[in-house]
Design a protein around this motif. Structure first.
Motif, mmCIF file in Angstrom:
data_model
loop_
_atom_site.group_PDB
_atom_site.id
_atom_site.type_symbol
_atom_site.label_atom_id
_atom_site.label_comp_id
_atom_site.label_asym_id
_atom_site.label_seq_id
_atom_site.Cartn_x
_atom_site.Cartn_y
_atom_site.Cartn_z
ATOM 1 N N ASP A 138 -0.005 5.710 -0.430
ATOM 2 C CA ASP A 138 -0.979 6.775 -0.700
ATOM 3 C C ASP A 138 -2.390 6.195 -0.821
ATOM 4 O O ASP A 138 -2.856 5.511 0.064
ATOM 5 C CB ASP A 138 -0.596 7.583 -1.945
ATOM 6 C CG ASP A 138 0.735 8.304 -1.796
ATOM 7 O OD1 ASP A 138 1.090 8.669 -0.659
ATOM 8 O OD2 ASP A 138 1.429 8.489 -2.804
ATOM 9 N N THR A 139 -3.044 6.442 -1.958
ATOM 10 C CA THR A 139 -4.410 5.939 -2.143
ATOM 11 C C THR A 139 -4.442 4.621 -2.910
ATOM 12 O O THR A 139 -5.513 4.122 -3.248
ATOM 13 C CB THR A 139 -5.266 6.969 -2.913
ATOM 14 O OG1 THR A 139 -4.676 7.195 -4.205
ATOM 15 C CG2 THR A 139 -5.356 8.285 -2.150
ATOM 16 N N TYR A 140 -3.269 4.048 -3.184
ATOM 17 C CA TYR A 140 -3.176 2.848 -4.008
ATOM 18 C C TYR A 140 -2.794 1.619 -3.195
ATOM 19 O O TYR A 140 -2.093 1.714 -2.199
ATOM 20 C CB TYR A 140 -2.107 3.024 -5.096
ATOM 21 C CG TYR A 140 -2.400 4.123 -6.065
ATOM 22 C CD1 TYR A 140 -3.257 3.926 -7.139
ATOM 23 C CD2 TYR A 140 -1.812 5.378 -5.926
ATOM 24 C CE1 TYR A 140 -3.527 4.932 -8.040
ATOM 25 C CE2 TYR A 140 -2.076 6.402 -6.827
ATOM 26 C CZ TYR A 140 -2.935 6.169 -7.889
ATOM 27 O OH TYR A 140 -3.201 7.164 -8.768
ATOM 28 N N GLU A 173 -7.317 1.668 -6.508
ATOM 29 C CA GLU A 173 -7.392 2.992 -5.885
ATOM 30 C C GLU A 173 -8.810 3.165 -5.385
ATOM 31 O O GLU A 173 -9.769 2.839 -6.101
ATOM 32 C CB GLU A 173 -7.036 4.106 -6.872
ATOM 33 C CG GLU A 173 -7.004 5.465 -6.187
ATOM 34 C CD GLU A 173 -6.584 6.597 -7.112
ATOM 35 O OE1 GLU A 173 -6.018 7.571 -6.604
ATOM 36 O OE2 GLU A 173 -6.846 6.512 -8.323
ATOM 37 N N PHE A 174 -8.924 3.623 -4.166
ATOM 38 C CA PHE A 174 -10.232 3.781 -3.521
ATOM 39 C C PHE A 174 -11.015 2.471 -3.533
ATOM 40 O O PHE A 174 -12.230 2.451 -3.641
ATOM 41 C CB PHE A 174 -11.030 4.913 -4.161
ATOM 42 C CG PHE A 174 -10.298 6.228 -4.171
ATOM 43 C CD1 PHE A 174 -9.971 6.873 -2.984
ATOM 44 C CD2 PHE A 174 -9.907 6.807 -5.362
ATOM 45 C CE1 PHE A 174 -9.273 8.067 -2.990
ATOM 46 C CE2 PHE A 174 -9.217 8.010 -5.381
ATOM 47 C CZ PHE A 174 -8.905 8.644 -4.189
ATOM 48 N N SER A 199 0.834 -1.204 0.000
ATOM 49 C CA SER A 199 0.000 0.000 0.000
ATOM 50 C C SER A 199 0.863 1.247 0.000
ATOM 51 O O SER A 199 1.908 1.289 0.655
ATOM 52 C CB SER A 199 -0.896 0.029 1.235
ATOM 53 O OG SER A 199 -1.803 -1.037 1.197
#
Length: 145
Positions: free
Chosen positions: A103-105, A120-121, A101
């Motif tokens: 950041d957002t990824y 992502e998300f 993992s």
């Protein structure tokens, strides 16, 4: 666009040269060299990023795609959660995934097939596929003429 594990994506086969790819898809949207002098071709319409390794005679060795039509064993990948993807791919033999993992990824890596599914998300946004290396040698799937 079909993911062909250990071989490539769609009509692309690991080991193709740029001329072979251009014969299939036409002129790329953009081309450039990365920090290692590898050649990168971008095809926006197909949502493909292709890397040709300079140390391997500029053979296609890595494919990245965000194409919504990507399938693996007739299973759609982009837009699904990794839980669903893992459940659907497990009967096909893809059971081992390492997660990283940042950041957002989240990257889910399957070493047997040198494949990464990036989310992502919570949803798959990209698939990366690399040529298989065995005994320190690439296993090329295409013989250029």
């Amino acid at each position: 666009m079909k993911i062909n594990l250990k071989n490539g994506i769609d009509k692309l086969l690991f080991g193709m040269l740029q001329k072979d790819v251009i014969a299939l898809y036409g002129k790329p949207t953009k081309s450039y060299k990365d920090e290692e002098e590898n050649v990168i071709l971008l095809y926006n319409d197909q949502k493909l990023r292709l890397t040709f390794y300079v140390e391997e005679g500029l053979k296609l060795g890595y494919i990245v795609s965000s194409n919504e039509k990507l399938t693996l064993s007739d299973i759609k990948i982009i837009g699904k959660t990794m839980d669903v993807i893992q459940k659907e791919l497990a009967p096909k033999g893809l059971t081992s995934w390492d997660e990283e993992s940042f950041d957002t990824y989240e990257n889910y890596f399957n070493e047997d097939y040198w494949m990464i599914v990036q989310t992502e998300f919570g949803y798959a946004v990209k698939v990366e596929l690399g040529a298989i290396i065995s005994k320190d040698e690439f296993q090329w799937k295409f013989n250029s003429k």
